[in-house]
Design a protein around this motif. Sequence first.
Motif, PDB file in Angstrom:
ATOM      1  N   THR A  74       0.841  -1.189   0.000  1.00  0.00           N
ATOM      2  CA  THR A  74       0.000   0.000   0.000  1.00  0.00           C
ATOM      3  C   THR A  74       0.881   1.244   0.000  1.00  0.00           C
ATOM      4  OG1 THR A  74      -0.108   0.165   2.403  1.00  0.00           O
ATOM      5  CG2 THR A  74      -1.803  -1.161   1.334  1.00  0.00           C
ATOM      6  N   MET A  75       0.286   2.370  -0.292  1.00  0.00           N
ATOM      7  CA  MET A  75       0.968   3.658  -0.189  1.00  0.00           C
ATOM      8  C   MET A  75       0.019   4.598   0.533  1.00  0.00           C
ATOM      9  SD  MET A  75       3.420   5.734  -0.548  1.00  0.00           S
ATOM     10  CE  MET A  75       4.507   4.748  -1.525  1.00  0.00           C
ATOM     11  N   VAL A  76       0.493   5.158   1.639  1.00  0.00           N
ATOM     12  CA  VAL A  76      -0.299   6.078   2.447  1.00  0.00           C
ATOM     13  C   VAL A  76       0.537   7.326   2.673  1.00  0.00           C
ATOM     14  CG1 VAL A  76      -1.455   6.387   4.668  1.00  0.00           C
ATOM     15  CG2 VAL A  76      -1.439   4.144   3.593  1.00  0.00           C
ATOM     16  N   LEU A  77      -0.097   8.486   2.560  1.00  0.00           N
ATOM     17  CA  LEU A  77       0.583   9.753   2.826  1.00  0.00           C
ATOM     18  C   LEU A  77      -0.112  10.482   3.957  1.00  0.00           C
ATOM     19  CD1 LEU A  77       1.179  11.408  -0.670  1.00  0.00           C
ATOM     20  CD2 LEU A  77       2.774  10.072   0.684  1.00  0.00           C
ATOM     21  N   ASP A  78       0.687  11.156   4.769  1.00  0.00           N
ATOM     22  CA  ASP A  78       0.163  12.117   5.731  1.00  0.00           C
ATOM     23  C   ASP A  78       0.528  13.498   5.219  1.00  0.00           C
ATOM     24  OD1 ASP A  78      -0.794  10.175   7.477  1.00  0.00           O
ATOM     25  OD2 ASP A  78       1.076  10.073   8.590  1.00  0.00           O
ATOM     26  N   VAL A  79      -0.432  14.406   5.229  1.00  0.00           N
ATOM     27  CA  VAL A  79      -0.210  15.779   4.772  1.00  0.00           C
ATOM     28  C   VAL A  79      -0.965  16.723   5.702  1.00  0.00           C
ATOM     29  CG1 VAL A  79      -2.098  15.682   3.092  1.00  0.00           C
ATOM     30  CG2 VAL A  79      -0.280  17.326   2.776  1.00  0.00           C
ATOM     31  N   ARG A  80      -0.380  17.868   5.979  1.00  0.00           N
ATOM     32  CA  ARG A  80      -1.025  18.835   6.869  1.00  0.00           C
ATOM     33  C   ARG A  80      -2.260  19.444   6.205  1.00  0.00           C
ATOM     34  NH1 ARG A  80       3.951  22.609   8.315  1.00  0.00           N
ATOM     35  NH2 ARG A  80       4.091  22.397   6.073  1.00  0.00           N
ATOM     36  N   VAL A  81      -3.306  19.609   6.983  1.00  0.00           N
ATOM     37  CA  VAL A  81      -4.536  20.240   6.499  1.00  0.00           C
ATOM     38  C   VAL A  81      -4.236  21.670   6.054  1.00  0.00           C
ATOM     39  CG1 VAL A  81      -6.851  21.021   7.189  1.00  0.00           C
ATOM     40  CG2 VAL A  81      -6.036  18.757   7.876  1.00  0.00           C
ATOM     41  N   SER A  82      -3.292  22.329   6.723  1.00  0.00           N
ATOM     42  CA  SER A  82      -2.941  23.699   6.334  1.00  0.00           C
ATOM     43  C   SER A  82      -2.285  23.752   4.954  1.00  0.00           C
ATOM     44  CB  SER A  82      -2.011  24.321   7.378  1.00  0.00           C
ATOM     45  OG  SER A  82      -0.806  23.591   7.492  1.00  0.00           O
ATOM     46  N   ASP A  83      -1.622  22.677   4.526  1.00  0.00           N
ATOM     47  CA  ASP A  83      -1.023  22.615   3.189  1.00  0.00           C
ATOM     48  C   ASP A  83      -2.031  22.223   2.114  1.00  0.00           C
ATOM     49  OD1 ASP A  83       1.470  23.290   4.124  1.00  0.00           O
ATOM     50  OD2 ASP A  83       2.293  21.258   4.029  1.00  0.00           O
TER      51      ASP A  83
END
Length: 104
Positions: free
Chosen positions: A56-65
């Motif tokens: 699998t591929m999972v990313l975490d990204v800031r809501v502000s970005d």
Amino acid sequence: MNVFAAAMDRIFANPSMAVVALWMSAVTSDERTIRVIRRAPDRITEFGAAQFLSDTMVLDVRVSDLPDPRPGDLIVIGTDSFTIQGEPVRDSDRLIWTLDLRPS
């Protein structure tokens, strides 16, 4: 800004933890550079008595970005392209999106 938000900003700014990616909207012509934390856990799916192991591929990204990611949006990391599949999920503090991706 609370202490947890400040800690997340420092983690996402750390080049050992996060990388630069390009987000492109599937609906409009919008695109922007974001910082993401990339994870690739294996998942075991059961079907009857059988078990299937999948990458699998999972990313975490800031809501502000990235305030409004949607299924079908494209994420480019280096030369690799991925499409967001499924609905993005925010953490309990509403600071981080978790995006489930598939190769494009």
